[in-house]
Design an enzyme around this catalytic site. Sequence first.
Site, PDB file in Angstrom:
ATOM      1  N   VAL A  74      14.503 -26.403 -16.885  1.00 34.97           N
ATOM      2  CA  VAL A  74      14.114 -25.341 -16.621  1.00 34.97           C
ATOM      3  C   VAL A  74      13.542 -25.232 -15.132  1.00 34.97           C
ATOM      4  CG1 VAL A  74      12.343 -23.271 -17.254  1.00 34.97           C
ATOM      5  CG2 VAL A  74      13.469 -25.068 -19.066  1.00 34.97           C
ATOM      6  N   LYS A 123      11.681 -23.090 -11.697  1.00 34.55           N
ATOM      7  CA  LYS A 123      10.700 -22.185 -11.602  1.00 34.55           C
ATOM      8  C   LYS A 123      11.492 -20.764 -11.577  1.00 34.55           C
ATOM      9  CE  LYS A 123       9.356 -23.304  -7.402  1.00 34.55           C
ATOM     10  NZ  LYS A 123       9.754 -24.575  -7.271  1.00 34.55           N
ATOM     11  N   GLU A 124      12.771 -20.625 -11.220  1.00 34.72           N
ATOM     12  CA  GLU A 124      13.520 -19.402 -10.935  1.00 34.72           C
ATOM     13  C   GLU A 124      14.724 -19.508 -11.548  1.00 34.72           C
ATOM     14  OE1 GLU A 124      13.375 -17.788  -6.965  1.00 34.72           O
ATOM     15  OE2 GLU A 124      11.528 -16.864  -7.522  1.00 34.72           O
ATOM     16  N   GLY A 125      15.032 -20.292 -12.695  1.00 36.24           N
ATOM     17  CA  GLY A 125      16.280 -20.364 -13.406  1.00 36.24           C
ATOM     18  C   GLY A 125      16.248 -21.119 -14.385  1.00 36.24           C
ATOM     19  N   ASP A 161      14.666 -26.018   0.768  1.00 36.25           N
ATOM     20  CA  ASP A 161      13.661 -26.489  -0.319  1.00 36.25           C
ATOM     21  C   ASP A 161      13.882 -27.875  -0.991  1.00 36.25           C
ATOM     22  OD1 ASP A 161      11.576 -26.374  -2.226  1.00 36.25           O
ATOM     23  OD2 ASP A 161      12.930 -25.165  -3.696  1.00 36.25           O
TER      24      ASP A 161
END
Length: 298
Positions: A94, A96-98, A221
Site C-alpha cells: 500500500v 501513499k497514492e496507490g 522520488d
Amino acid sequence: MIYIKDMEDLDWRILRIVEICLKNHEWVPIKEIVKKAKLNQNEVSYRISRLIHIKMLNSSQYGYRISHWGYDALAIDTYSKKDLIVGMGGKVGVGKEGDVYNVLLPDNRNAVLKFHKHGRTCFTMGKRYRNYLADKRHMSWLYSSRLSAEKEFEVLTALYPIVKVPEPIANNRHTILMGKMEGTDLKKANLHRLDLNPEELFEEIIEEVKKAYKLGYIHGDLSEFNILINSDGDFVIIDWPQVIEINDNKFKIEKISSKDVEYDVEYYLKRDIGNLLRYFKKYGLNKDLDTLYNYIIN
Ligand SMILES: Nc1ncnc2c1ncn2[C@@H]1O[C@H](COP(=O)(O)OP(=O)(O)OP(=O)(O)O)[C@@H](O)[C@H]1O
Ligand SMILES: [Mg+2]
C-alpha cells in the site's frame, strides 16, 4: 470489497455510461443516463440503486458519479475480458497514492496490478499533475489518477528493458499491469544479511539513474522506498508517475515556480542522488553529491 460477481450486464452498461458522462459533468443527472442507455427510467433507477448499494456509484442531489470501487471494477473487468489477467490475489503493498495487488497472468506468471489513487489522501503533487490536464477537462481524482497511471506506463515502456524497471504489460484507466519483482523494498532489506556489497549496489543503482537520464527521465522520488531488491542483489526501480522529463532544452526544462524558488533538473537529480546517499550512509558510504551528479549528466 468489490462485488463484481453481483454485477449484471445492464449494471456494467450504466456504470460505463456514468464514467463517460463524467467527462462533461461533475455529477451525472439521471436524464443523461437514461438518454445514453436507451432504457426506460424505471430500469435505470433500478440499476442505479443496485450500483449505489454495492458502492460502485456515489450520489448527490445533482446526480451520480463513479466511486473508487466502481472505477477499480471497470478496470478489473476490462483486464479480465481481454484475458490479460486470470486471477487476483492479495495486496502486495500500500503506497501513499496507490494500492498494489498480486495478479495471475494467463501464462501462469505472477504479476502486479497497481491502482493509482489520487484524492484518497492529500493531493501533494497537485501542481505537476495539473500540467498534464491541459485538455481542460474538469479536474477530478478520476482523471488525475488515470493520467498518473498513463504517465507511469509510458515511462516504464520507454525505460524497459534498458533500465531496471518492472516489465510494463498493460495500462487501463488508473491502473498499470506490470511484472512482479519477488523481493523486498530496499528500506526493509538488510544488505549485510543478504551478503550484498553496499558500495557495489550503490554504483549499480547510479548506473540505472544515468541510463534513465540518458533516455530523458529523472525519477523524481527515488529512495530506498522505491527500489525493490531480491536476495541475489537484482533490483528494480519502481514508482515513476512523478517523473521529470528532459526535453530538448537540457536544463531548466520544467521550471516550477513555488514560493519564488525555481526548481530544475539539477534540483531533482540532486535530490534523488541525495536520497540514495542518505540511505547508503548507514552502510558507511560517503560519496560526493556533485561528483555523482556530474558523472550522471556527462
Ligand atoms: N513491480 C512490483 N513488484 C512487486 N512489488 C511491487 C511492484 N510495484 C510495487 N510493488 C509494491 O507496492 C508498493 C507500492 O508501490 P509504488 O511505490 O509503486 O506505489 P505508490 O503508491 O506510489 O507508493 P508511494 O506513494 O508510497 O511511494 C511498493 O513499495 C512495493 O512493495
Ligand atoms: Mg512508492
